[in-house]
Design a protein around this motif. Structure first.
Motif, short mmCIF file in Angstrom:
data_model
loop_
_atom_site.label_atom_id
_atom_site.label_comp_id
_atom_site.label_asym_id
_atom_site.label_seq_id
_atom_site.Cartn_x
_atom_site.Cartn_y
_atom_site.Cartn_z
N MET A 1 0.99 -1.15 0.13
CA MET A 1 -0.18 0.12 -0.16
C MET A 1 0.90 1.02 0.16
SD MET A 1 -2.68 1.40 3.27
CE MET A 1 -4.00 -0.05 2.48
N GLU A 5 -2.65 5.77 -0.18
CA GLU A 5 -3.34 4.90 -0.65
C GLU A 5 -4.23 4.67 1.13
OE1 GLU A 5 -1.92 1.81 -2.30
OE2 GLU A 5 -3.37 2.18 -4.41
N ARG A 6 -3.28 5.40 2.48
CA ARG A 6 -3.37 4.85 3.64
C ARG A 6 -3.76 5.35 3.94
NH1 ARG A 6 2.68 5.37 4.75
NH2 ARG A 6 2.73 3.00 4.11
N SER A 7 -4.47 5.60 4.98
CA SER A 7 -5.83 5.69 6.38
C SER A 7 -4.70 7.26 6.91
CB SER A 7 -6.16 4.81 6.56
OG SER A 7 -5.49 5.08 8.15
N TRP A 10 -3.09 6.08 9.89
CA TRP A 10 -1.81 5.15 10.11
C TRP A 10 -0.91 5.88 9.69
CZ3 TRP A 10 -0.02 0.74 11.01
CH2 TRP A 10 -1.63 -0.17 12.16
N ALA A 11 -0.87 6.84 8.25
CA ALA A 11 -0.07 8.08 7.86
C ALA A 11 0.65 8.29 9.07
CB ALA A 11 -0.24 9.12 6.50
N ASP A 40 4.96 -0.69 7.20
CA ASP A 40 4.49 -0.44 6.21
C ASP A 40 3.31 -2.06 5.41
OD1 ASP A 40 4.64 2.28 5.70
OD2 ASP A 40 6.91 0.97 4.13
N SER A 43 0.49 -2.36 8.11
CA SER A 43 -0.84 -0.90 8.01
C SER A 43 -1.14 -2.43 6.67
CB SER A 43 -0.50 0.12 7.94
OG SER A 43 0.48 0.04 6.69
N SER A 44 -0.70 -1.99 5.72
CA SER A 44 -1.78 -2.59 4.58
C SER A 44 -2.17 -3.80 4.66
CB SER A 44 -0.70 -3.50 3.49
OG SER A 44 -0.05 -2.00 3.12
N GLU A 47 -5.85 -2.78 7.43
CA GLU A 47 -6.15 -1.29 6.80
C GLU A 47 -7.20 -2.93 6.15
OE1 GLU A 47 -6.38 1.95 5.66
OE2 GLU A 47 -4.28 2.08 6.17
N ARG A 52 -8.72 0.43 10.36
CA ARG A 52 -8.08 1.80 9.92
C ARG A 52 -7.91 2.93 10.68
NH1 ARG A 52 -8.36 2.28 4.42
NH2 ARG A 52 -9.08 5.05 4.24
#
Length: 306
Positions: A1, A5-7, A10-11, A40, A43-44, A47, A52
């Motif tokens: 991701m 594209e990450r929420s 999370w970012a 990373d 997180s992918s 999600e 999220r």
């Protein structure tokens, strides 16, 4: 991701954690990349499970992440590293007030299989250093390579630590070298007369490679800049090829070899731990297994009733 594209939750958390790794913990670039890469992937996966916001992570989601890694055939060492990265991240989340509960606190670390590292015998080390000296013949690069090999074996320092040395880090009067290791921890490591002589020969020729931008670097590349770890690795592998029957080792193999020979010579484990700059004694204890295995092999080969 990708980051786009990450929420947002999370970012924000991952960016803040990366800053923490760089500025507060002072980790190397390589370690930061490894940790952020692991997170990373976390997180992918999270999600995809509908998590999220990292504050909503629970033990079930973390176990699902590691199980997915295992299905993909990741090695035990990789799984262990990723579990550690997750635990550090969730603990940081709680410590900084980003989460109420530490979801990773109960995450069990996969048992890591530690393979015994290959090491050189003492006669192979002598053959390596003699062959390198024969190749040098007064050539500045060859003399530099002998000094590098002697220092790596004499001290057991890491290749990155060796490349980071400055001329003033060598205390010739006390025969010690000042090393800055992992986490910017400084230690002094002694070296013997052969390494001292090799360093003196190199320093006598260092000026032939030095250029305006060389700075204080102890070891220089052919173009005069601070020598690169990749250059040292290539050189060590090439010189090992001169020793018939020796295992193919790089600089880390010489570190293993130095530690093993120290223990075989009677050094205590705590002293070897300090010399190598290991944070945990358990890491150093690996070398006691190497020594025991070498003893068993020697016994099997030599004893008539083995």
């Amino acid at each position: 991701m990708s980051a786009s594209e990450r929420s947002p939750a999370w970012a924000d958390a991952l960016e803040a954690y990366e800053r923490h790794l760089r500025s507060e913990r002072g980790l190397s670039e390589h370690t930061v990349r490894a940790y952020t890469g692991d997170l990373d992937q976390l997180s992918s996966h999270a999600e995809a499970l509908g998590v999220r916001d990292p504050s909503a992570l629970d033990l079930r989601a973390l176990r699902s992440f590691l199980a997915a890694q295992q299905v993909r055939g990741r090695s035990r060492s990789t799984l262990s590293r990723r579990a550690a990265a997750v635990r550090r991240f969730t603990a940081w989340m709680v410590r900084t007030g980003r989460a109420d509960e530490d979801a990773g606190a109960l995450l069990v670390n996969p048992r890591r299989h530690r393979e015994l590292p290959a090491v050189l015998r003492q006669d192979e080390v002598r053959a390596l250093l003699d062959a390198a000296a024969d190749r040098a013949e007064g050539d500045a690069v060859g003399v530099r390579d002998v000094a590098i090999l002697e220092l790596l074996y004499a001290t057991g320092i890491r290749v990155g630590e060796l490349c980071g040395l400055d001329v003033d880090d060598v205390d010739h009067a006390r025969s010690v070298v000042r090393v800055v290791g992992k986490g910017d921890k400084e230690r002094s490591v002694p070296f013997g007369r052969p390494a001292a002589r090799a360093l003196e020969r190199w320093l006598g020729l260092r000026g032939t490679l030095a250029v305006e931008g060389s700075g204080p670097a102890l070891f220089l590349g052919k173009r005069g800049g601070r020598i690169d770890p990749r250059t040292v690795r290539r050189m060590v592998h090439a010189r090992i090829e001169d020793v018939e029957g020796a295992p193919d080792l790089g600089p880390h193999g010489l570190r293993h070899t130095a530690a093993t020979h120290l223990l075989e010579g009677g050094a205590d484990l705590r002293s070897v731990q300090e010399l190598l700059g290991h944070a945990s004694l358990a890491t150093t204890q690996l070398y006691t297994h190497v020594s025991s295995e070498r003893l068993r092999q020697a016994y099997a080969q030599a004893h008539p009733r083995a």
